[in-house]
Design a protein around this motif. Structure first.
Motif, PDB file in Angstrom:
ATOM      1  N   GLU A  43     -12.141  -9.985 -30.789  1.00 48.89           N
ATOM      2  CA  GLU A  43     -12.448 -11.337 -30.324  1.00 48.89           C
ATOM      3  C   GLU A  43     -11.894 -12.353 -31.309  1.00 48.89           C
ATOM      4  OE1 GLU A  43     -16.631 -11.769 -29.756  1.00 48.89           O
ATOM      5  OE2 GLU A  43     -16.772 -10.094 -28.367  1.00 48.89           O
ATOM      6  N   GLY A  44     -11.645 -13.544 -30.835  1.00 51.21           N
ATOM      7  CA  GLY A  44     -11.212 -14.650 -31.685  1.00 51.21           C
ATOM      8  C   GLY A  44      -9.851 -14.416 -32.322  1.00 51.21           C
ATOM      9  N   PRO A  45      -9.732 -14.789 -33.607  1.00 52.18           N
ATOM     10  CA  PRO A  45      -8.440 -14.673 -34.296  1.00 52.18           C
ATOM     11  C   PRO A  45      -7.941 -13.229 -34.397  1.00 52.18           C
ATOM     12  CG  PRO A  45      -9.977 -15.993 -35.586  1.00 52.18           C
ATOM     13  CD  PRO A  45     -10.738 -15.434 -34.432  1.00 52.18           C
ATOM     14  N   ASP A  46      -8.861 -12.275 -34.490  1.00 53.55           N
ATOM     15  CA  ASP A  46      -8.457 -10.865 -34.548  1.00 53.55           C
ATOM     16  C   ASP A  46      -7.724 -10.457 -33.271  1.00 53.55           C
ATOM     17  OD1 ASP A  46      -9.552 -10.550 -37.045  1.00 53.55           O
ATOM     18  OD2 ASP A  46     -11.431  -9.678 -36.312  1.00 53.55           O
ATOM     19  N   ALA A  47      -8.186 -10.964 -32.142  1.00 53.47           N
ATOM     20  CA  ALA A  47      -7.551 -10.630 -30.871  1.00 53.47           C
ATOM     21  C   ALA A  47      -6.135 -11.192 -30.820  1.00 53.47           C
ATOM     22  CB  ALA A  47      -8.374 -11.169 -29.708  1.00 53.47           C
ATOM     23  N   ILE A  48      -5.924 -12.370 -31.374  1.00 55.82           N
ATOM     24  CA  ILE A  48      -4.595 -12.980 -31.379  1.00 55.82           C
ATOM     25  C   ILE A  48      -3.643 -12.177 -32.251  1.00 55.82           C
ATOM     26  CG2 ILE A  48      -3.269 -15.016 -32.064  1.00 55.82           C
ATOM     27  CD1 ILE A  48      -5.799 -16.655 -31.291  1.00 55.82           C
ATOM     28  N   VAL A  49      -4.105 -11.808 -33.450  1.00 56.30           N
ATOM     29  CA  VAL A  49      -3.266 -11.033 -34.367  1.00 56.30           C
ATOM     30  C   VAL A  49      -2.956  -9.660 -33.778  1.00 56.30           C
ATOM     31  CG1 VAL A  49      -3.200  -9.929 -36.638  1.00 56.30           C
ATOM     32  CG2 VAL A  49      -4.063 -12.265 -36.416  1.00 56.30           C
ATOM     33  N   LEU A  50      -3.975  -9.006 -33.240  1.00 55.84           N
ATOM     34  CA  LEU A  50      -3.754  -7.694 -32.640  1.00 55.84           C
ATOM     35  C   LEU A  50      -2.879  -7.782 -31.390  1.00 55.84           C
ATOM     36  CD1 LEU A  50      -7.226  -5.973 -33.080  1.00 55.84           C
ATOM     37  CD2 LEU A  50      -5.074  -5.314 -34.138  1.00 55.84           C
ATOM     38  N   GLY A  51      -3.003  -8.869 -30.648  1.00 56.27           N
ATOM     39  CA  GLY A  51      -2.159  -9.061 -29.475  1.00 56.27           C
ATOM     40  C   GLY A  51      -0.691  -9.172 -29.849  1.00 56.27           C
ATOM     41  N   GLU A  52      -0.403  -9.880 -30.933  1.00 54.37           N
ATOM     42  CA  GLU A  52       0.981  -9.985 -31.409  1.00 54.37           C
ATOM     43  C   GLU A  52       1.489  -8.623 -31.880  1.00 54.37           C
ATOM     44  OE1 GLU A  52       0.685 -13.011 -34.383  1.00 54.37           O
ATOM     45  OE2 GLU A  52       0.616 -14.626 -32.907  1.00 54.37           O
ATOM     46  N   ARG A  53       0.642  -7.888 -32.587  1.00 56.44           N
ATOM     47  CA  ARG A  53       1.015  -6.547 -33.053  1.00 56.44           C
ATOM     48  C   ARG A  53       1.236  -5.615 -31.860  1.00 56.44           C
ATOM     49  NH1 ARG A  53       3.764  -3.230 -35.626  1.00 56.44           N
ATOM     50  NH2 ARG A  53       2.774  -1.337 -36.307  1.00 56.44           N
ATOM     51  N   LEU A  54       0.399  -5.761 -30.843  1.00 55.33           N
ATOM     52  CA  LEU A  54       0.528  -4.947 -29.631  1.00 55.33           C
ATOM     53  C   LEU A  54       1.875  -5.196 -28.952  1.00 55.33           C
ATOM     54  CD1 LEU A  54      -0.939  -2.947 -27.733  1.00 55.33           C
ATOM     55  CD2 LEU A  54      -1.845  -4.931 -26.529  1.00 55.33           C
ATOM     56  N   ASP A  55       2.282  -6.469 -28.882  1.00 56.92           N
ATOM     57  CA  ASP A  55       3.583  -6.792 -28.292  1.00 56.92           C
ATOM     58  C   ASP A  55       4.718  -6.131 -29.068  1.00 56.92           C
ATOM     59  OD1 ASP A  55       2.379  -8.328 -26.335  1.00 56.92           O
ATOM     60  OD2 ASP A  55       2.732 -10.239 -27.374  1.00 56.92           O
ATOM     61  N   ALA A  56       4.635  -6.159 -30.399  1.00 52.24           N
ATOM     62  CA  ALA A  56       5.683  -5.554 -31.227  1.00 52.24           C
ATOM     63  C   ALA A  56       5.730  -4.041 -31.041  1.00 52.24           C
ATOM     64  CB  ALA A  56       5.444  -5.889 -32.698  1.00 52.24           C
TER      65      ALA A  56
END
Length: 118
Positions: A43-56
């Motif tokens: 949730e929150g900022p962790d979800a954004i960071v993990l989402g970017e990592r997921l895309d990579a």
């Protein structure tokens, strides 16, 4: 098996052993699954960071899958191994295989059978 050349995105590169490429793709799929599970619970900022990592990681998985699909096969055993692996990918829904990957896979089989580039 002698080193062969493979054309990928217009550039020549040395072909790797089919089994090695399949193992590399399996690792990539496992990493994608792990990060995907973490992202689903974040949730929150962790979800954004993990989402970017997921895309990579998704882009990396697609690149490894393409290399595995395009890699030339030297023997019938390698052809069977590649065919069985891609069949498992689709049967179990481990990843989506696009049309270009199917063309590359079938082209690698045709090259092995015909002995020339398609």
């Amino acid at each position: 098996m002698p080193i062969q050349q493979v054309c990928s995105n217009g550039q020549m590169e040395a072909a790797e052993d089919v089994a090695k490429l399949i193992a590399e793709h399996r690792q990539s799929v496992a990493a994608l699954e792990c990060i995907g599970k973490r992202w689903m619970g974040a949730e929150g900022p962790d979800a954004i960071v993990l989402g970017e990592r997921l895309d990579a990681v998704m882009a990396e998985e697609a690149a490894v899958r393409r290399r595995a699909a395009i890699a030339p096969v030297a023997t019938i055993a390698e052809m069977k191994m590649k065919a069985a692996y891609f069949q498992r990918l689709t049967a179990h829904g481990w990843c989506e295989i696009d049309v270009d990957d199917w063309r590359a896979l079938l082209g690698s089989f045709a090259t092995a059978v015909l002995g020339e580039e398609c």
